[in-house]
Scaffold this motif. Sequence first.
Motif, PDB file in Angstrom:
ATOM      1  N   ARG A  67      27.382 -17.390   8.770  1.00 24.37           N
ATOM      2  CA  ARG A  67      27.499 -18.831   8.981  1.00 24.37           C
ATOM      3  C   ARG A  67      28.148 -19.057  10.337  1.00 24.37           C
ATOM      4  N   HIS A  68      27.402 -19.710  11.212  1.00 25.20           N
ATOM      5  CA  HIS A  68      27.887 -20.045  12.553  1.00 25.20           C
ATOM      6  C   HIS A  68      28.258 -21.530  12.608  1.00 25.20           C
ATOM      7  N   ALA A  87      31.419 -16.306  10.703  1.00 30.26           N
ATOM      8  CA  ALA A  87      31.921 -15.454   9.627  1.00 30.26           C
ATOM      9  C   ALA A  87      30.694 -14.847   8.970  1.00 30.26           C
ATOM     10  N   ALA A  88      30.758 -13.556   8.683  1.00 27.01           N
ATOM     11  CA  ALA A  88      29.584 -12.888   8.129  1.00 27.01           C
ATOM     12  C   ALA A  88      29.972 -11.821   7.118  1.00 27.01           C
ATOM     13  N   ARG A  89      29.050 -11.596   6.173  1.00 26.32           N
ATOM     14  CA  ARG A  89      29.146 -10.459   5.256  1.00 26.32           C
ATOM     15  C   ARG A  89      28.061  -9.480   5.712  1.00 26.32           C
ATOM     16  N   MET A  90      28.479  -8.259   5.959  1.00 28.50           N
ATOM     17  CA  MET A  90      27.547  -7.254   6.437  1.00 28.50           C
ATOM     18  C   MET A  90      26.773  -6.670   5.254  1.00 28.50           C
ATOM     19  N   VAL A  96      33.224  -9.791   8.455  1.00 25.07           N
ATOM     20  CA  VAL A  96      33.578  -9.811   9.874  1.00 25.07           C
ATOM     21  C   VAL A  96      33.652 -11.253  10.347  1.00 25.07           C
ATOM     22  N   THR A  97      34.439 -11.445  11.383  1.00 28.33           N
ATOM     23  CA  THR A  97      34.467 -12.709  12.092  1.00 28.33           C
ATOM     24  C   THR A  97      34.281 -12.406  13.562  1.00 28.33           C
ATOM     25  N   MET A  98      33.778 -13.369  14.293  1.00 27.33           N
ATOM     26  CA  MET A  98      33.575 -13.209  15.726  1.00 27.33           C
ATOM     27  C   MET A  98      33.470 -14.591  16.340  1.00 27.33           C
ATOM     28  N   PRO A 123      33.135  -8.794  17.263  1.00 22.57           N
ATOM     29  CA  PRO A 123      32.967  -8.608  15.825  1.00 22.57           C
ATOM     30  C   PRO A 123      34.019  -7.639  15.274  1.00 22.57           C
ATOM     31  N   GLY A 124      34.582  -8.021  14.161  1.00 23.60           N
ATOM     32  CA  GLY A 124      35.562  -7.142  13.541  1.00 23.60           C
ATOM     33  C   GLY A 124      36.307  -7.828  12.441  1.00 23.60           C
TER      34      GLY A 124
END
Length: 124
Positions: A67-68, A87-90, A96-98, A123-124
Amino acid sequence: MTDERAFALDRYIAATDRAIADGAALEELLAVFAPDAVVRIGPAPVRGSAALREMYGRLVASHAESRHFCTTTMLPDGRERTEWVCAARMADGSLVTMAGVEHAIVDADGRIVDLHNEFSRPPG
């Protein structure tokens, strides 16, 4: 579905989230770019449709969802600029957030010909 957003960068970011949610939407993401577009996200530029398909295919496969949020403006020189967070789920379940700033040069057809990203939070 046609996305009527005014900025190419807004269409790009929305299409990225859609492609991650549904891999079939990868074509929609790639359609935001001109055929010979250059994308500078990582250490080396990626140029052209085939290379972009490979790069974004890997990105989509590595994510389960994302989600951006972004704010896009037009610069006086005609480039688009967006500040974004994600924010993302790999695919492996990790989170991760970036964040970053992207600049784009857009052609007369509204397609990105040059995209440059600078991470403010890698990313991390």
